[in-house]
Design a protein around this motif. Structure first.
Motif, mmCIF file in Angstrom:
data_model
loop_
_atom_site.group_PDB
_atom_site.id
_atom_site.type_symbol
_atom_site.label_atom_id
_atom_site.label_comp_id
_atom_site.label_asym_id
_atom_site.label_seq_id
_atom_site.Cartn_x
_atom_site.Cartn_y
_atom_site.Cartn_z
ATOM 1 N N ALA A 50 -12.048 3.011 -7.291
ATOM 2 C CA ALA A 50 -10.623 2.817 -7.592
ATOM 3 C C ALA A 50 -10.417 2.476 -9.063
ATOM 4 C CB ALA A 50 -10.051 1.703 -6.722
ATOM 5 N N ASP A 51 -9.433 3.105 -9.687
ATOM 6 C CA ASP A 51 -9.003 2.673 -11.005
ATOM 7 C C ASP A 51 -8.346 1.298 -10.880
ATOM 8 O OD1 ASP A 51 -9.886 4.916 -12.389
ATOM 9 O OD2 ASP A 51 -7.971 5.971 -12.175
ATOM 10 N N LEU A 52 -8.611 0.441 -11.858
ATOM 11 C CA LEU A 52 -8.120 -0.927 -11.839
ATOM 12 C C LEU A 52 -7.113 -1.109 -12.971
ATOM 13 C CD1 LEU A 52 -11.606 -2.648 -11.435
ATOM 14 C CD2 LEU A 52 -10.001 -2.067 -9.589
ATOM 15 N N VAL A 53 -5.839 -1.103 -12.640
ATOM 16 C CA VAL A 53 -4.791 -1.298 -13.638
ATOM 17 C C VAL A 53 -4.547 -2.798 -13.756
ATOM 18 C CG1 VAL A 53 -2.387 -0.863 -14.237
ATOM 19 C CG2 VAL A 53 -3.759 0.955 -13.184
ATOM 20 N N CYS A 54 -4.935 -3.382 -14.868
ATOM 21 C CA CYS A 54 -4.863 -4.832 -15.037
ATOM 22 C C CYS A 54 -3.412 -5.293 -15.131
ATOM 23 C CB CYS A 54 -5.621 -5.254 -16.292
ATOM 24 S SG CYS A 54 -7.402 -4.993 -16.169
ATOM 25 N N ILE A 55 -3.074 -6.301 -14.325
ATOM 26 C CA ILE A 55 -1.729 -6.869 -14.322
ATOM 27 C C ILE A 55 -1.821 -8.389 -14.376
ATOM 28 C CG2 ILE A 55 -0.850 -4.916 -12.980
ATOM 29 C CD1 ILE A 55 -0.606 -6.884 -10.577
ATOM 30 N N HIS A 56 -0.671 -9.020 -14.540
ATOM 31 C CA HIS A 56 -0.547 -10.488 -14.486
ATOM 32 C C HIS A 56 -1.373 -11.154 -15.589
ATOM 33 C CE1 HIS A 56 1.124 -13.944 -12.512
ATOM 34 N NE2 HIS A 56 1.429 -13.275 -11.412
ATOM 35 N N TRP A 57 -1.302 -10.603 -16.787
ATOM 36 C CA TRP A 57 -2.034 -11.182 -17.908
ATOM 37 C C TRP A 57 -1.294 -10.840 -19.205
ATOM 38 C CZ3 TRP A 57 -4.539 -8.681 -22.105
ATOM 39 C CH2 TRP A 57 -4.391 -7.277 -22.104
ATOM 40 N N GLY A 58 -1.498 -11.634 -20.233
ATOM 41 C CA GLY A 58 -1.161 -11.271 -21.599
ATOM 42 C C GLY A 58 0.299 -11.113 -21.945
ATOM 43 N N CYS A 59 1.214 -11.561 -21.108
ATOM 44 C CA CYS A 59 2.639 -11.311 -21.348
ATOM 45 C C CYS A 59 3.468 -12.575 -21.462
ATOM 46 C CB CYS A 59 3.209 -10.447 -20.224
ATOM 47 S SG CYS A 59 2.430 -8.819 -20.099
ATOM 48 N N ILE A 61 -13.612 -9.884 -8.940
ATOM 49 C CA ILE A 61 -14.822 -9.068 -9.113
ATOM 50 C C ILE A 61 -15.318 -8.574 -7.754
ATOM 51 C CG2 ILE A 61 -17.235 -9.161 -9.836
ATOM 52 C CD1 ILE A 61 -16.179 -11.254 -11.976
ATOM 53 N N THR A 62 -15.274 -9.441 -6.747
ATOM 54 C CA THR A 62 -15.659 -9.022 -5.390
ATOM 55 C C THR A 62 -14.767 -7.890 -4.903
ATOM 56 O OG1 THR A 62 -16.487 -11.229 -4.836
ATOM 57 C CG2 THR A 62 -15.897 -9.797 -2.995
ATOM 58 N N LEU A 63 -13.463 -8.035 -5.113
ATOM 59 C CA LEU A 63 -12.533 -6.986 -4.683
ATOM 60 C C LEU A 63 -12.823 -5.683 -5.418
ATOM 61 C CD1 LEU A 63 -9.849 -6.496 -2.981
ATOM 62 C CD2 LEU A 63 -8.683 -6.722 -5.165
ATOM 63 N N ALA A 64 -12.975 -5.754 -6.730
ATOM 64 C CA ALA A 64 -13.212 -4.551 -7.525
ATOM 65 C C ALA A 64 -14.466 -3.829 -7.073
ATOM 66 C CB ALA A 64 -13.314 -4.919 -8.997
ATOM 67 N N ILE A 82 -5.810 0.412 -7.876
ATOM 68 C CA ILE A 82 -5.457 -0.951 -7.513
ATOM 69 C C ILE A 82 -4.707 -1.561 -8.690
ATOM 70 C CG2 ILE A 82 -6.287 -3.261 -6.914
ATOM 71 C CD1 ILE A 82 -8.779 -1.942 -5.711
ATOM 72 N N PHE A 83 -3.509 -2.083 -8.425
ATOM 73 C CA PHE A 83 -2.846 -2.936 -9.411
ATOM 74 C C PHE A 83 -3.562 -4.282 -9.341
ATOM 75 C CE2 PHE A 83 0.989 -0.120 -8.711
ATOM 76 C CZ PHE A 83 0.912 0.474 -9.968
ATOM 77 N N PHE A 84 -4.315 -4.603 -10.383
ATOM 78 C CA PHE A 84 -5.429 -5.537 -10.306
ATOM 79 C C PHE A 84 -5.100 -6.877 -10.966
ATOM 80 C CE2 PHE A 84 -9.900 -6.644 -11.755
ATOM 81 C CZ PHE A 84 -10.369 -6.929 -10.480
ATOM 82 N N ASP A 85 -4.812 -7.863 -10.124
ATOM 83 C CA ASP A 85 -4.649 -9.246 -10.573
ATOM 84 C C ASP A 85 -6.035 -9.876 -10.626
ATOM 85 O OD1 ASP A 85 -3.975 -11.903 -11.010
ATOM 86 O OD2 ASP A 85 -3.122 -12.202 -9.007
ATOM 87 N N PHE A 86 -6.382 -10.464 -11.769
ATOM 88 C CA PHE A 86 -7.697 -11.108 -11.900
ATOM 89 C C PHE A 86 -7.549 -12.541 -12.391
ATOM 90 C CE2 PHE A 86 -6.525 -8.766 -15.626
ATOM 91 C CZ PHE A 86 -6.901 -9.542 -16.701
ATOM 92 N N CYS A 87 -6.419 -13.175 -12.068
ATOM 93 C CA CYS A 87 -6.158 -14.544 -12.499
ATOM 94 C C CYS A 87 -7.193 -15.498 -11.902
ATOM 95 C CB CYS A 87 -4.779 -14.986 -12.046
ATOM 96 S SG CYS A 87 -3.416 -14.106 -12.805
ATOM 97 N N TRP A 120 0.872 -1.170 0.000
ATOM 98 C CA TRP A 120 0.000 0.000 0.000
ATOM 99 C C TRP A 120 0.914 1.226 0.000
ATOM 100 C CZ3 TRP A 120 -5.394 0.633 0.192
ATOM 101 C CH2 TRP A 120 -5.855 1.912 0.515
ATOM 102 N N LEU A 121 0.769 2.082 -1.020
ATOM 103 C CA LEU A 121 1.631 3.253 -1.157
ATOM 104 C C LEU A 121 0.805 4.520 -1.012
ATOM 105 C CD1 LEU A 121 2.696 0.912 -3.339
ATOM 106 C CD2 LEU A 121 4.463 2.613 -3.693
#
Length: 274
Positions: free
Chosen positions: A222-231, A213-216, A196-201, A167-168
């Motif tokens: 909060a803006d949801l910056v999608c991470i941990h996908w597509g790379c 989805i519950t967290l979001a 939120i740096f948003f992991d949705f795995c 948390w920053l």
């Protein structure tokens, strides 16, 4: 939302937006960049922090180009690692940044491993806070100790506190990385973050799609910056093959879902608290 598909049907982001030393200069705002997979960069008015930078040397094939390489990073005020997995703790990246990075931070176990590698990691407890310049950083709890169920990794006791989120608190708002984790009750009792740096795995040792989805929807501003996908080229491995399009009809205020290209900057804005 720019989402593409590779030949195996795996969702991918737009082409990487390369950047260099100009992104590390002192600015009058806080800029956030997703660097690919679970790597992030924050420039908060000239204080530069990276989280889990994986910029070289990964052992699986990639679908993206890294938007910056260690040799092109002029300086870092701090580097944060969430846990030991090599898609988060890139030893090669951390070592190649030794000459320009002022401090390394991690949970205590990861900091111990860093020190064994010649990296001056500072270890912290969950809920502990520390400062990097004027940015206050607090470790948040996770549950991602998947190694305890694997005979291959039974050489130590894997504890939940060996993994963390961050948390920053910046001059321009708050940023939360819950980290790789099952959804915890504590995750639903945080203050309202601005990003939120948003992991949705959809994976049992990650948050799962339902949990994401519950967290979001617990933090609807909060803006949801999608991470941990597509790379990572792993179409049959759920930790790497989520699709942000699956969130659109399930997340309150879906316009806040940010599907960035690796390296693409966005500006942190403080949200009205409700």
């Amino acid at each position: 939302m720019k989402v593409y598909k590779n030949k195996n049907g795996q969702a991918m982001p737009d082409k990487s937006q390369f950047f260099g030393p100009e992104a590390f200069q002192k600015i009058n705002q806080t800029e956030i960049r997703w660097l690919g997979n679970a790597s992030m960069m924050i420039n908060s008015r000239g204080t530069n922090i990276m989280i889990d930078p994986l910029l070289e040397g990964f052992d699986m094939p990639l679908l993206i180009e890294m938007p910056i390489l260690p040799k092109d990073i002029p300086s870092l005020d701090g580097l944060l690692i969430t846990h030991i997995d090599n898609d988060h703790f890139s030893r090669a990246t951390c070592i190649d940044l030794l000459s320009v990075c002022q401090s390394y931070h991690a949970p205590k176990y990861v900091a111990q491993v860093m020190q064994e590698e010649g990296i001056p990691g500072v270890g912290h407890n969950i809920h502990e806070s520390f400062m990097i310049d004027d940015v206050k950083i607090t470790l948040t709890p996770t549950c991602h100790n998947w190694q305890k169920d694997s005979a291959k990794y039974n050489y130590r006791e894997w504890k939940e506190e060996d993994y963390c989120g961050y948390w920053l608190e910046t001059a321009d708002g708050t940023i939360w990385l819950p980290g790789d984790s099952k959804l915890l009750d504590a995750h639903l009792k945080m203050p309202q973050p601005d990003v939120i740096f948003f992991d949705f795995c959809d994976n049992e040792w990650h948050i799962t799609l339902e949990g994401a989805i519950t967290l979001a929807n617990t933090y609807p501003q909060a803006d949801l910056v999608c991470i941990h996908w597509g790379c990572v080229d792993a179409p049959d491995f759920s930790p790497f093959n989520g699709n942000p399009e699956n969130l659109l009809d399930k997340v309150i205020n879906p316009e806040r879902i940010k599907v960035l290209a690796p390296g693409e900057p966005i500006v942190l804005t403080r949200k009205e608290k409700q």
